[in-house]
Design a protein around this motif. Sequence first.
Motif, mmCIF file in Angstrom:
data_model
loop_
_atom_site.group_PDB
_atom_site.id
_atom_site.type_symbol
_atom_site.label_atom_id
_atom_site.label_comp_id
_atom_site.label_asym_id
_atom_site.label_seq_id
_atom_site.Cartn_x
_atom_site.Cartn_y
_atom_site.Cartn_z
ATOM 1 N N VAL A 55 4.385 9.159 0.706
ATOM 2 C CA VAL A 55 3.397 9.635 0.050
ATOM 3 C C VAL A 55 1.340 9.543 -0.158
ATOM 4 O O VAL A 55 0.821 10.293 -0.263
ATOM 5 N N LEU A 56 1.232 8.722 1.344
ATOM 6 C CA LEU A 56 -0.473 8.595 1.356
ATOM 7 C C LEU A 56 -0.840 9.629 2.548
ATOM 8 O O LEU A 56 -1.705 10.698 1.927
ATOM 9 N N ASP A 57 0.066 10.809 3.191
ATOM 10 C CA ASP A 57 -0.211 11.606 3.376
ATOM 11 C C ASP A 57 0.505 12.685 2.524
ATOM 12 O O ASP A 57 -1.137 13.665 2.873
ATOM 13 N N ALA A 58 0.953 12.674 1.253
ATOM 14 C CA ALA A 58 1.170 14.363 0.844
ATOM 15 C C ALA A 58 -0.054 13.625 -0.072
ATOM 16 O O ALA A 58 -0.139 14.739 -0.845
ATOM 17 N N TRP A 59 -0.641 12.586 -0.604
ATOM 18 C CA TRP A 59 -1.625 12.444 -1.101
ATOM 19 C C TRP A 59 -3.350 13.086 -0.265
ATOM 20 O O TRP A 59 -3.493 14.297 -1.639
ATOM 21 N N LYS A 60 -3.408 13.086 0.764
ATOM 22 C CA LYS A 60 -4.049 13.834 1.618
ATOM 23 C C LYS A 60 -3.817 15.310 1.531
ATOM 24 O O LYS A 60 -5.113 15.989 1.403
ATOM 25 N N GLN A 61 -2.948 15.466 1.291
ATOM 26 C CA GLN A 61 -2.317 17.307 1.038
ATOM 27 C C GLN A 61 -2.955 17.631 0.011
ATOM 28 O O GLN A 61 -3.230 19.176 -0.247
ATOM 29 N N VAL A 62 -2.946 16.333 -1.156
ATOM 30 C CA VAL A 62 -2.411 17.399 -2.094
ATOM 31 C C VAL A 62 -4.128 17.067 -2.735
ATOM 32 O O VAL A 62 -4.570 17.837 -3.244
ATOM 33 N N TYR A 63 -4.785 16.526 -2.780
ATOM 34 C CA TYR A 63 -6.464 16.721 -2.834
ATOM 35 C C TYR A 63 -7.135 16.268 -2.123
ATOM 36 O O TYR A 63 -8.307 16.336 -2.928
ATOM 37 N N HIS A 64 -6.788 16.395 -0.840
ATOM 38 C CA HIS A 64 -8.034 16.755 0.497
ATOM 39 C C HIS A 64 -9.211 15.990 0.097
ATOM 40 O O HIS A 64 -10.297 15.785 0.817
ATOM 41 N N GLN A 65 -8.660 14.518 0.089
ATOM 42 C CA GLN A 65 -9.528 12.913 0.087
ATOM 43 C C GLN A 65 -8.162 12.051 0.751
ATOM 44 O O GLN A 65 -6.979 12.183 0.499
ATOM 45 N N ASP A 66 -9.224 11.044 0.424
ATOM 46 C CA ASP A 66 -8.106 9.418 1.145
ATOM 47 C C ASP A 66 -7.671 9.235 -0.149
ATOM 48 O O ASP A 66 -8.301 9.267 -0.877
ATOM 49 N N PRO A 67 -6.370 8.853 0.087
ATOM 50 C CA PRO A 67 -5.675 8.521 -1.374
ATOM 51 C C PRO A 67 -6.562 6.479 -1.356
ATOM 52 O O PRO A 67 -7.851 6.814 -0.952
ATOM 53 N N PRO A 68 -6.010 6.612 -2.990
ATOM 54 C CA PRO A 68 -7.070 5.783 -3.027
ATOM 55 C C PRO A 68 -6.989 3.340 -2.595
ATOM 56 O O PRO A 68 -5.868 3.879 -1.844
ATOM 57 N N ALA A 69 -7.859 3.013 -2.573
ATOM 58 C CA ALA A 69 -7.689 1.642 -1.707
ATOM 59 C C ALA A 69 -6.355 0.857 -2.182
ATOM 60 O O ALA A 69 -5.551 0.383 -1.417
ATOM 61 N N GLN A 70 -6.014 1.103 -3.412
ATOM 62 C CA GLN A 70 -4.990 0.122 -3.597
ATOM 63 C C GLN A 70 -4.186 0.672 -3.067
ATOM 64 O O GLN A 70 -2.382 0.457 -3.133
ATOM 65 N N LEU A 71 -3.810 1.987 -2.960
ATOM 66 C CA LEU A 71 -2.550 3.031 -2.830
ATOM 67 C C LEU A 71 -2.331 2.557 -1.381
ATOM 68 O O LEU A 71 -0.924 2.283 -1.082
ATOM 69 N N VAL A 72 -3.071 2.373 -0.369
ATOM 70 C CA VAL A 72 -3.288 2.314 0.794
ATOM 71 C C VAL A 72 -2.490 0.597 1.340
ATOM 72 O O VAL A 72 -1.481 0.694 1.465
ATOM 73 N N LYS A 73 -3.337 -0.265 0.385
ATOM 74 C CA LYS A 73 -2.938 -1.376 0.472
ATOM 75 C C LYS A 73 -1.176 -1.673 0.018
ATOM 76 O O LYS A 73 -0.339 -2.251 1.025
ATOM 77 N N ALA A 74 -0.879 -0.791 -0.484
ATOM 78 C CA ALA A 74 0.737 -1.141 -1.401
ATOM 79 C C ALA A 74 1.389 -0.528 -0.856
ATOM 80 O O ALA A 74 2.667 -0.898 -0.414
ATOM 81 N N SER A 75 1.318 1.182 -0.234
ATOM 82 C CA SER A 75 1.810 1.288 1.075
ATOM 83 C C SER A 75 2.232 0.126 2.453
ATOM 84 O O SER A 75 3.148 0.802 2.934
ATOM 85 N N GLU A 76 1.341 0.203 2.838
ATOM 86 C CA GLU A 76 1.148 -0.471 4.091
ATOM 87 C C GLU A 76 2.157 -1.754 4.165
ATOM 88 O O GLU A 76 2.580 -2.146 4.537
ATOM 89 N N ALA A 77 2.178 -2.660 2.538
ATOM 90 C CA ALA A 77 2.698 -3.584 2.369
ATOM 91 C C ALA A 77 4.692 -3.170 2.721
ATOM 92 O O ALA A 77 4.936 -3.803 2.676
ATOM 93 N N THR A 78 4.610 -1.929 1.980
ATOM 94 C CA THR A 78 5.492 -1.922 1.518
ATOM 95 C C THR A 78 6.722 -1.044 2.780
ATOM 96 O O THR A 78 7.995 -0.495 2.734
ATOM 97 N N ASN A 79 5.592 -0.072 3.283
ATOM 98 C CA ASN A 79 6.101 1.497 4.310
ATOM 99 C C ASN A 79 5.416 0.997 5.923
ATOM 100 O O ASN A 79 5.330 2.426 6.376
ATOM 101 N N GLY A 80 4.810 0.071 5.713
ATOM 102 C CA GLY A 80 4.243 0.451 7.046
ATOM 103 C C GLY A 80 2.992 0.987 7.103
ATOM 104 O O GLY A 80 2.171 1.479 7.917
ATOM 105 N N GLY A 81 2.115 1.470 5.627
ATOM 106 C CA GLY A 81 1.554 2.402 5.540
ATOM 107 C C GLY A 81 1.355 3.679 5.986
ATOM 108 O O GLY A 81 0.641 4.815 6.421
ATOM 109 N N LYS A 82 2.890 4.435 5.791
ATOM 110 C CA LYS A 82 2.821 5.640 6.183
ATOM 111 C C LYS A 82 2.929 6.400 4.574
ATOM 112 O O LYS A 82 2.948 5.518 4.013
#
Length: 379
Positions: free
Chosen positions: A352-379
Amino acid sequence: MVALASITSLLTGCSSDSGSGGAGSTGSGDPLANVTAKELIPSGIVGLGPNGVKSGTLDQVKLTEDEVAKAKARKFRVGIVMQTMNIEWSTEQVRAIKDRLKEYNAEVVGVVDPNFDVTKQVSGIENMIQLKPDAIISIPVDDTATAEAYRKIGAAGIKLIMMDNVPKGLKYPDDYQGMVSSDNQGNGAVCAQALAKFIPKGGTVGVLDFGVDFFVTKERMKGFVDWMKANRSDIKIKTTEFLDPANSGKDAGNFLTANPDVQGMFTEWEVPAVGIDQALRAQGKSVPITAVNIASDVAMDLATGGNIKALGAQVPYDQGLAESDMAIKVLLGGTVPNWVGFPSVPVLQKNVLDAWKQVYHQDPPAQLVKASEATNGGK
């Protein structure tokens, strides 16, 4: 869009049978755990553009150095007429258009936001024509109801580049000069392939379909249904419609109540997907959902193991860049393809984080990064 405030449901579902597109069976595993996003990417552009045309290429849209120099000297004026500005797909399209046109010394004279209202969009088009821009970049709220207003653009000597849809009856290249979209059939196929892994043999899926004459949503529906028929013909598909995105949750709730056998849901973009999710939570149910577009709310639900299990993403920023290039090229006297399509971007919990960067050409929101790190090791 604002992320869902409270996402507490854990990932549930069915472990998939072996083999591509295998049916799921009841169990505690995640049927997408061993699936990579790359495996879900269709081979080439699945769909066709308006009037059955094949996609052109970005090379046919790209400006030469000489064209860029000429554009900077001309200082073109461009108007933007959206369908809504209340979704990230729209804000990122507009951001890209502004970014690219600035490179060409072109001015954006205004952005119309009708909030999915046909009457407001028709009025906005007429007002934009009065500003006498050299070109307008736009997406129709309704392919049929807005057609006459769009015809007035060409009649006023203004070039027209379409996003996603072409109003009924408009001809290329007289009434409009090009259209850009993602491969919407491909995105529907991505959603079908992912959802099928949760559905046992002979199971039932529901579709919350946009009941408005809208080319891209019909393409997504076609991609979803065609994939199911070709690969999981055992699955029964039940369909209901919604007309107002704001009321999609109510429509979804009524459908789910009337069809308790539904084991998975698909809808054509993130707004009704959130409506389905809210309806499920209100009923205390957990059902896998797939949809098109990655936005803050559905991305958060996906990252945290909620009901959203997979997305087929468009690339709105890249589309906006291409639309800008199209507009400038035709204003300089060039010709661009009837349609240029961008490949689907499958989004799973693990990417999800890599896809966000690919789609929006921006870093993903901090809240999304935190959630992904908690459930998926930040990938």
